[in-house]
Design an enzyme around this catalytic site. Sequence first.
Site, mmCIF file in Angstrom:
data_model
loop_
_atom_site.group_PDB
_atom_site.id
_atom_site.type_symbol
_atom_site.label_atom_id
_atom_site.label_comp_id
_atom_site.label_asym_id
_atom_site.label_seq_id
_atom_site.Cartn_x
_atom_site.Cartn_y
_atom_site.Cartn_z
ATOM 1 N N SER B 180 0.827 -1.209 0.000
ATOM 2 C CA SER B 180 0.000 0.000 0.000
ATOM 3 C C SER B 180 0.864 1.264 0.000
ATOM 4 O O SER B 180 1.659 1.444 -0.903
ATOM 5 C CB SER B 180 -0.967 -0.062 1.193
ATOM 6 O OG SER B 180 -1.969 0.907 1.056
ATOM 7 N N ASP B 345 -9.296 -5.669 -4.402
ATOM 8 C CA ASP B 345 -8.916 -4.392 -3.783
ATOM 9 C C ASP B 345 -9.814 -3.267 -4.305
ATOM 10 O O ASP B 345 -9.870 -3.014 -5.505
ATOM 11 C CB ASP B 345 -7.452 -4.100 -4.115
ATOM 12 C CG ASP B 345 -6.855 -3.008 -3.238
ATOM 13 O OD1 ASP B 345 -7.619 -2.167 -2.726
ATOM 14 O OD2 ASP B 345 -5.625 -3.004 -3.071
ATOM 15 N N HIS B 378 -8.243 -4.898 -0.091
ATOM 16 C CA HIS B 378 -6.899 -4.322 0.018
ATOM 17 C C HIS B 378 -6.053 -5.097 1.027
ATOM 18 O O HIS B 378 -4.853 -5.278 0.831
ATOM 19 C CB HIS B 378 -7.063 -2.864 0.460
ATOM 20 C CG HIS B 378 -5.822 -2.033 0.387
ATOM 21 N ND1 HIS B 378 -5.160 -1.792 -0.792
ATOM 22 C CD2 HIS B 378 -5.112 -1.375 1.352
ATOM 23 C CE1 HIS B 378 -4.100 -1.012 -0.555
ATOM 24 N NE2 HIS B 378 -4.059 -0.760 0.739
#
Lengths: 398, 398
Positions: B180, B345, B378
Amino acid sequence: MLVCFATQSACANNNDRSNANIDEQKNLPLVQKNAFTSENFITFGGKTIPSVTVGWESYGNLNAAKDNVILITHYFTGNSHAAGKYQLSDTTAGYWNDIIGPGKAIDTDRFYVISVDSLANLGVHDPNVITTGPASINPATGKPYGLDFPVVTIRDFVNVQKQLLTSLGISKLYAVVGPSMGSMQALDWAIAYPEWVERMISVIGAGEADAWTSANLEHWASPIKLDKHWQQGNYYDSQPPVDGLVASLMLITQDALYPDFFNQVGEQIGFSTSETGPLEDIRQTPSIVNWLKKRAQARAETMDANHLLYLVRACQLYVAGHQGDLKNALQKVQAKTLFLPAATDLLLMPYNVEKTHQLLLDSGKDSQLKILPGTLGHLEGVTGISKHAELINSFLNK
Amino acid sequence: MLVCFATQSACANNNDRSNANIDEQKNLPLVQKNAFTSENFITFGGKTIPSVTVGWESYGNLNAAKDNVILITHYFTGNSHAAGKYQLSDTTAGYWNDIIGPGKAIDTDRFYVISVDSLANLGVHDPNVITTGPASINPATGKPYGLDFPVVTIRDFVNVQKQLLTSLGISKLYAVVGPSMGSMQALDWAIAYPEWVERMISVIGAGEADAWTSANLEHWASPIKLDKHWQQGNYYDSQPPVDGLVASLMLITQDALYPDFFNQVGEQIGFSTSETGPLEDIRQTPSIVNWLKKRAQARAETMDANHLLYLVRACQLYVAGHQGDLKNALQKVQAKTLFLPAATDLLLMPYNVEKTHQLLLDSGKDSQLKILPGTLGHLEGVTGISKHAELINSFLNK
């Protein structure tokens, strides 16, 4: 009760079933907003609202048998202006004008199409919206209800529509069709009053607000509740919580679209990660944020923050049939059903109605599902609807 | 500058490169947080911060050639605690403990693994986080910086890491790996200092904050700015904007997960659309919202609202290479690269790094991309990482 189907200049009485004027050149119905009032309306939650008044519009002619009625149920930020214009100078037509009109997918040469403003409609300050909600005057106090307004549900929207239709002598729907929150009403109709509904089309819809959806909707309410001007909903004598409402609308727009749309806008407005303002000052924001905010500010002008909270709650409480168990509720459906989720929808993803569709098939019902292609996200079912007109038209001829 | 690699009880001096103790039974490194200070740090935006101090951790041994270093860069709500425990009684280990440790995908028997707290780290009040940001004391005033703290970028996080590594005599990274926001740092490293980086793994990552991502991040900032206690960031002598921070964290959690997770939680807690509280009282909220809020409230206790705003901005300004044009910047990459976006995601969707990966391939670079399956959204790249250990291990042996 005021009932108008009339031209832009005249409002006929309850017995005048005259067609809306058609601007032949533009194939566009000229429409007028009408009002319907229900006294002592009892909500699904068991509370009595002394008087509710909602707006409604119609396109096309009601036939003698009154069996050519298609009810259009609107989405969260929408209202009953589904097609046509109020006057030719209007810059935009109703949101589904591409598929409702003479010779269109929902053909007003054949069908009498009707749409009704929801209770607690978001656009309460739009002069073309008529609704009853927390911004309405509570006759018991002479002041706006605020949070004293009862919680209302999708079923309540359905029940108001049913009372209006009944007042017009209608007792059967050729179809009920709606996008998003409108799909919730459409499917709830097919379960609550199965003998009424012959066909149901759920566009970018849901069978129920599952845990993910319920939680996701709460983020639309949060900014309003955080705004210092909200004051637990008692802001009608003071400054309304505009900043909170704007932040909420910004998030709603984000949720309703897909990256492609934002990135196209970004290109148009010259958005770049290298903008100097946001790098030099934490108080400044990227140009794409400024664009989103400006758009939300314009929309907020006709909206009420408490109404948004009530619509969030109506959607959070939604399970088609409103009897807890979706599977059992779906047994009641008599309508042919068509589900049209959008492939890129980030708000009500296809899995939701896929489950509902499968439950209907498992019960031997006549159900179809087609995933709408396209990159408009949730709005594939609203602004992108023209691409999918044939799907809707074919189903209506079934 | 304090440099510790030591056991839980002792902090060695700068010359002590002793390994972290290993709890052999649990195959778990026992780690300690160290601190690194940089004086007169000049930000990417050209501002000088008189002194920045960040925390860091390491796992495994630095070899004599100092060429076995893997840098782990952390995600938005994370910190440098990537693996191991501070003490055996800790209830949880570092976030990537499943893939970092002796014999694991990132094998600390072979690699010296190091991770660094970001500037403006969200968990500034976590006793195991060391960071400098708007909650830190501004030496010019003796009070917290608030919004006077300069805007910081992903590049600044990279530059602090580089200074720390240089201070340890390191001048090459066998790999830089991060999820991320960590992926942003990893890819920026490979462009900013290409001669340093031999391998780069971007997990649930992005090549740049496109318009959609930039706008989406702003919704995390909005609730804080709306909280009446925020006061333009000047809340350090009064009540902090906890409600806004909690609302922000609720949204972050929603964005980081996929419907399946929420719906499983919903089943566990008995969530139902037919709960009576939310139907009877608009002030009450569905049980899934209450669950989400309670979780956010617990997390908020160690976090600072202004720090969240600064991290949002760092991510909004991100384009790998920080030179505006991504395509040209990627020409500089010398590292072998691996992109691991997650299929479900909703925050940093696969399309983003697919574009970056393609640009690298078009430039003749050695790049791989594999979309991680799974329904964790995610978080497939954080809590779900153990399933994808082999992918990472294979790439590291390339």
